[in-house]
Design a protein around this motif. Structure first.
Motif, PDB file in Angstrom:
ATOM      1  N   SER A 450       0.849  -1.185   0.000  1.00 42.07           N
ATOM      2  CA  SER A 450       0.000   0.000   0.000  1.00 42.07           C
ATOM      3  C   SER A 450       0.887   1.239   0.000  1.00 42.07           C
ATOM      4  CB  SER A 450      -0.919   0.014   1.226  1.00 42.07           C
ATOM      5  OG  SER A 450      -1.732   1.169   1.228  1.00 42.07           O
ATOM      6  N   ASP A 451       0.703   2.080  -1.009  1.00 40.12           N
ATOM      7  CA  ASP A 451       1.496   3.295  -1.123  1.00 40.12           C
ATOM      8  C   ASP A 451       0.613   4.373  -1.753  1.00 40.12           C
ATOM      9  OD1 ASP A 451       4.471   4.459  -1.260  1.00 40.12           O
ATOM     10  OD2 ASP A 451       3.427   5.004  -3.116  1.00 40.12           O
ATOM     11  N   GLU A 452       0.459   5.496  -1.068  1.00 36.33           N
ATOM     12  CA  GLU A 452      -0.456   6.540  -1.536  1.00 36.33           C
ATOM     13  C   GLU A 452      -0.062   7.078  -2.906  1.00 36.33           C
ATOM     14  OE1 GLU A 452      -1.078   9.621   1.293  1.00 36.33           O
ATOM     15  OE2 GLU A 452      -1.845   8.277   2.860  1.00 36.33           O
ATOM     16  N   LYS A 453       1.231   7.295  -3.116  1.00 36.31           N
ATOM     17  CA  LYS A 453       1.661   7.818  -4.415  1.00 36.31           C
ATOM     18  C   LYS A 453       1.367   6.802  -5.511  1.00 36.31           C
ATOM     19  CE  LYS A 453       5.611   9.652  -6.988  1.00 36.31           C
ATOM     20  NZ  LYS A 453       7.065   9.976  -6.955  1.00 36.31           N
ATOM     21  N   TYR A 454       1.667   5.541  -5.249  1.00 35.67           N
ATOM     22  CA  TYR A 454       1.410   4.467  -6.217  1.00 35.67           C
ATOM     23  C   TYR A 454      -0.073   4.410  -6.575  1.00 35.67           C
ATOM     24  CZ  TYR A 454       1.684  -0.344  -8.102  1.00 35.67           C
ATOM     25  OH  TYR A 454       1.619  -1.471  -8.902  1.00 35.67           O
ATOM     26  N   ASN A 455      -0.923   4.466  -5.548  1.00 38.06           N
ATOM     27  CA  ASN A 455      -2.367   4.408  -5.776  1.00 38.06           C
ATOM     28  C   ASN A 455      -2.848   5.604  -6.587  1.00 38.06           C
ATOM     29  OD1 ASN A 455      -2.276   2.125  -4.196  1.00 38.06           O
ATOM     30  ND2 ASN A 455      -3.002   3.147  -2.346  1.00 38.06           N
ATOM     31  N   SER A 456      -2.301   6.777  -6.297  1.00 41.37           N
ATOM     32  CA  SER A 456      -2.666   7.983  -7.040  1.00 41.37           C
ATOM     33  C   SER A 456      -2.244   7.873  -8.500  1.00 41.37           C
ATOM     34  CB  SER A 456      -2.036   9.217  -6.395  1.00 41.37           C
ATOM     35  OG  SER A 456      -2.288  10.380  -7.161  1.00 41.37           O
ATOM     36  N   LEU A 457      -1.037   7.378  -8.719  1.00 43.88           N
ATOM     37  CA  LEU A 457      -0.556   7.191 -10.090  1.00 43.88           C
ATOM     38  C   LEU A 457      -1.442   6.225 -10.859  1.00 43.88           C
ATOM     39  CD1 LEU A 457       3.271   6.928  -9.337  1.00 43.88           C
ATOM     40  CD2 LEU A 457       2.163   8.771 -10.630  1.00 43.88           C
ATOM     41  N   TYR A 458      -1.871   5.158 -10.194  1.00 47.76           N
ATOM     42  CA  TYR A 458      -2.747   4.178 -10.841  1.00 47.76           C
ATOM     43  C   TYR A 458      -4.068   4.810 -11.261  1.00 47.76           C
ATOM     44  CZ  TYR A 458      -5.981   0.282 -11.409  1.00 47.76           C
ATOM     45  OH  TYR A 458      -6.935  -0.564 -11.902  1.00 47.76           O
ATOM     46  N   GLN A 459      -4.693   5.563 -10.360  1.00 51.48           N
ATOM     47  CA  GLN A 459      -5.959   6.206 -10.694  1.00 51.48           C
ATOM     48  C   GLN A 459      -5.793   7.190 -11.844  1.00 51.48           C
ATOM     49  OE1 GLN A 459      -8.944   5.391  -9.666  1.00 51.48           O
ATOM     50  NE2 GLN A 459      -8.115   3.819  -8.297  1.00 51.48           N
ATOM     51  N   GLN A 460      -4.679   7.899 -11.850  1.00 51.73           N
ATOM     52  CA  GLN A 460      -4.411   8.807 -12.955  1.00 51.73           C
ATOM     53  C   GLN A 460      -4.218   8.034 -14.261  1.00 51.73           C
ATOM     54  OE1 GLN A 460      -1.452  12.053 -12.107  1.00 51.73           O
ATOM     55  NE2 GLN A 460      -1.397  11.091 -10.066  1.00 51.73           N
ATOM     56  N   ASP A 466      -4.724   9.431 -22.859  1.00 50.31           N
ATOM     57  CA  ASP A 466      -3.488   9.866 -23.506  1.00 50.31           C
ATOM     58  C   ASP A 466      -2.440   8.772 -23.288  1.00 50.31           C
ATOM     59  OD1 ASP A 466      -0.884  10.963 -23.954  1.00 50.31           O
ATOM     60  OD2 ASP A 466      -1.689  12.986 -23.726  1.00 50.31           O
ATOM     61  N   GLU A 467      -2.091   8.054 -24.337  1.00 49.47           N
ATOM     62  CA  GLU A 467      -1.216   6.896 -24.193  1.00 49.47           C
ATOM     63  C   GLU A 467       0.169   7.264 -23.676  1.00 49.47           C
ATOM     64  OE1 GLU A 467      -1.066   4.480 -27.663  1.00 49.47           O
ATOM     65  OE2 GLU A 467      -3.217   4.088 -27.687  1.00 49.47           O
ATOM     66  N   SER A 468       0.712   8.377 -24.123  1.00 48.03           N
ATOM     67  CA  SER A 468       2.038   8.768 -23.653  1.00 48.03           C
ATOM     68  C   SER A 468       1.999   9.154 -22.178  1.00 48.03           C
ATOM     69  CB  SER A 468       2.598   9.917 -24.496  1.00 48.03           C
ATOM     70  OG  SER A 468       1.771  11.066 -24.405  1.00 48.03           O
ATOM     71  N   ALA A 469       0.929   9.835 -21.769  1.00 50.07           N
ATOM     72  CA  ALA A 469       0.785  10.193 -20.357  1.00 50.07           C
ATOM     73  C   ALA A 469       0.603   8.940 -19.512  1.00 50.07           C
ATOM     74  CB  ALA A 469      -0.397  11.134 -20.167  1.00 50.07           C
ATOM     75  N   ARG A 470      -0.198   7.981 -20.007  1.00 48.37           N
ATOM     76  CA  ARG A 470      -0.404   6.744 -19.259  1.00 48.37           C
ATOM     77  C   ARG A 470       0.895   5.951 -19.149  1.00 48.37           C
ATOM     78  NH1 ARG A 470      -4.906   4.842 -21.685  1.00 48.37           N
ATOM     79  NH2 ARG A 470      -3.837   3.455 -23.138  1.00 48.37           N
ATOM     80  N   ARG A 471       1.683   5.959 -20.216  1.00 46.74           N
ATOM     81  CA  ARG A 471       2.971   5.251 -20.177  1.00 46.74           C
ATOM     82  C   ARG A 471       3.881   5.851 -19.113  1.00 46.74           C
ATOM     83  NH1 ARG A 471       4.137   5.957 -25.021  1.00 46.74           N
ATOM     84  NH2 ARG A 471       3.246   3.976 -25.726  1.00 46.74           N
ATOM     85  N   GLU A 472       3.944   7.185 -19.033  1.00 48.93           N
ATOM     86  CA  GLU A 472       4.794   7.827 -18.040  1.00 48.93           C
ATOM     87  C   GLU A 472       4.314   7.514 -16.629  1.00 48.93           C
ATOM     88  OE1 GLU A 472       7.481   9.812 -15.841  1.00 48.93           O
ATOM     89  OE2 GLU A 472       7.624   9.251 -17.968  1.00 48.93           O
ATOM     90  N   LEU A 473       3.006   7.538 -16.416  1.00 43.60           N
ATOM     91  CA  LEU A 473       2.459   7.201 -15.104  1.00 43.60           C
ATOM     92  C   LEU A 473       2.757   5.741 -14.751  1.00 43.60           C
ATOM     93  CD1 LEU A 473      -0.937   9.045 -15.585  1.00 43.60           C
ATOM     94  CD2 LEU A 473       0.789   9.653 -13.879  1.00 43.60           C
TER      95      LEU A 473
END
Length: 526
Positions: A450-460, A466-473
């Motif tokens: 469980s990691d808040e940043k990880y969870n936030s990145l996943y939701q984003q 946007d495939e490039s944005a999703r790849r970076e996330l």
């Protein structure tokens, strides 16, 4: 993993899926003699050079079935169920031999700009085996049947509001989402073998699908017979009929192959390679499945990230690959989703570093660490991985006690609660795998990470189209996995199948599913 069944039935689904399903893991990196196999191939490589021949019967002798065998499109549980399903049914979207999504019955699968809904349109002119047109009603019926009964494929649809799904026209449906969900296409092809489209009057006892073969007869635990669907929407089968027979073990399979009683066998071990080569052809495929070492991040000592990092550093991956898999596996880097186009290959490869491992353990106050590793015969390589890991850990002063349990016990009431264990997973794209294992609400949170940043990145990530944005996330998530996560993934396995000398069209697949994802229509018998 083909992906999880009903979370409320995790024990059955994971046990059957990974112990028996056509994932290649049961014979995963078994090639102690593979280096000598002339017909080994990478994904997309065809082993036969002969020209296609039409007609005749293709005979497959497979293991892993039994009295509980099924023809139900939504309920495959074992290796032979998956093979039959590939013959009878088609999903909306499936995986090609490079483990990438490819449209099957769907002509369009497209999210809205805000990823709050998806539009799916069927190819025009599709028909079922009985001649009935395939329509949007059949799509909605199939998906609702899966969701309402909590069948395996429902894992792909957890973010979809099926109660408010709509028929747009005779070929088109609109699926609303509870929250932004940009990876429905990934979820669908990760669960493709549970989501074959069936008609609204579907009867699993007299199954009708859209696949390259039609049902003729079926005796659970023994044999099933199919005839070619000459009106198939894609390239029709070369052979006239397909017979799939159940075998109890690979000795029986190889005897049948030698006697030319069958044309195909799969899930073989190293001990069988020589016999298989003498009887015909051997096909080796680089798979994306793994047998990860699982550390529970919310329980000591694994709740200290320094301990998790240290245990990753004790692993000599090349040695483990050599000892267990004869070098035929792909070395892992503690991040799942190997064949995903968004898999981050720029993350430095983790190597064994005993001095650094000892330093981290000292910092964590665990210089004399003693841990228990739970393992069962859930796939080829699982028990062997535990043994090699235990030997390697000694170099850092870590004592690993191996607790071997039965497959039933491993996936029983304690599954998801083991402090440290070795599991088995079939290939799944990165974000889809994260949704099953490492994010809030995941049905299989075995690491309890469980990691808040990880969870936030996943939701984003799942909220953007946007495939490039999703790849970076996704890359940011993978880096967190690599640095802090609870999985040790030393390697991704290979799989091995065999065929008689007269069989043509054999193609390797990165998915690990035998014979090019059970693509029987593309095989012929000379």
């Amino acid at each position: 993993m083909i992906e999880p069944h009903n979370p409320n039935n995790a024990g059955l689904s994971r046990r059957t899926l990974f112990r028996y399903a056509g994932t290649g893991l049961a014979a995963a990196a078994v090639a102690s003699a593979l280096g000598a196999c002339d017909s080994s191939a990478g994904a997309g490589t065809t082993t036969s050079t002969s020209s296609p021949v039409k007609g005749g019967t293709l005979r497959a002798g497979l293991t892993g079935g039994g009295a509980a065998d099924t023809l139900d499109a939504a309920l495959p549980l074992n290796n032979i169920d998956f093979a039959r399903g590939g013959a009878l049914y088609n999903p909306l979207i499936g995986m090609d031999n490079d483990a990438h999504g490819v449209k099957a019955l769907a002509d369009l699968i497209e999210p809205s700009k805000d990823a709050m809904s998806w539009t799916i349109r069927l190819k025009d002119g599709l028909t079922f085996h009985n001649g009935k047109p395939v329509t949007a009603d059949d799509v909605l019926f199939t998906l609702n049947r899966v969701v309402s009964n909590h069948y395996g494929g429902s894992s792909a649809l957890t973010q979809i509001d099926m109660k408010n799904a709509q028929k747009v026209d005779k070929l088109t449906v609109k699926l609303p989402c509870f929250t932004p969900f940009s990876i429905l296409d990934q979820a669908l092809y990760a669960n493709a073998y549970y989501l074959g489209i069936v008609p609204t009057d579907y009867d699993p006892n007299n199954p009708v699908g859209t696949g390259p073969f039609k049902f003729e007869s079926f005796t659970p635990g023994q044999q099933s017979v199919f005839t070619a669907n000459r009106d198939y929407w894609d390239k029709a089968a070369y052979v006239d009929s397909l017979v799939i027979s159940n075998y109890t073990d690979e000795t029986a399979q190889l005897n049948a192959l030698q006697a030319q009683q069958v044309d195909l066998v799969n899930q073989l071990s190293a001990a069988s390679v020589g016999v298989a080569r003498a009887a015909g052809q051997v096909l080796v495929s680089k798979g994306g499945g793994s047998t990860p070492i699982v550390m529970r991040c919310d329980k000591p000592p694994f709740n200290d990230v320094r301990v998790r990092q240290a245990l990753r550093l004790v692993v000599n991956r090349a040695q483990l690959n050599s000892v267990i898999f004869e070098g035929n596996a792909t070395v892992g880097n503690d991040v799942f989703g190997l064949w995903d186009p968004d898999y981050d290959t720029s993350i430095p490869q983790r190597e064994q570093d005993i001095d650094q491992a000892k330093s981290l353990l000292r910092q964590a106050g665990q210089s004399d660490l003693k841990i228990t590793l739970v393992v069962g015969d859930i796939s080829y390589g699982a028990v062997q991985t535990a043994q090699v890991f235990a030997d390697q850990a000694k170099l850092a002063g870590v004592t690993v006690e191996i607790q071997k349990v039965t497959v039933t016990d491993f996936f029983g009431s304690n599954f998801l609660s083991w402090d440290m264990s070795i599991d088995a997973w079939y290939y799944t794209p990165y974000l889809a795998m994260a949704s099953y294992t490492t994010t809030p609400g995941a049905p299989y949170p075995e690491t309890h990470f469980s990691d808040e940043k990880y969870n936030s990145l996943y939701q984003q990530a799942i909220g953007t189209t946007d495939e490039s944005a999703r790849r970076e996330l996704s890359h940011q998530m993978q880096l967190i996995d690599h640095n802090q996560g609870g999985y040790i993934i030393p390697q991704f396995a290979a799989s091995i199948d065999a065929a008689g000398k007269s069989v043509g069209g054999l193609t390797a697949s990165k998915t690990g599913l035998s014979f090019g994802n059970f693509d029987f229509k593309s095989l012929w018998v000379a």
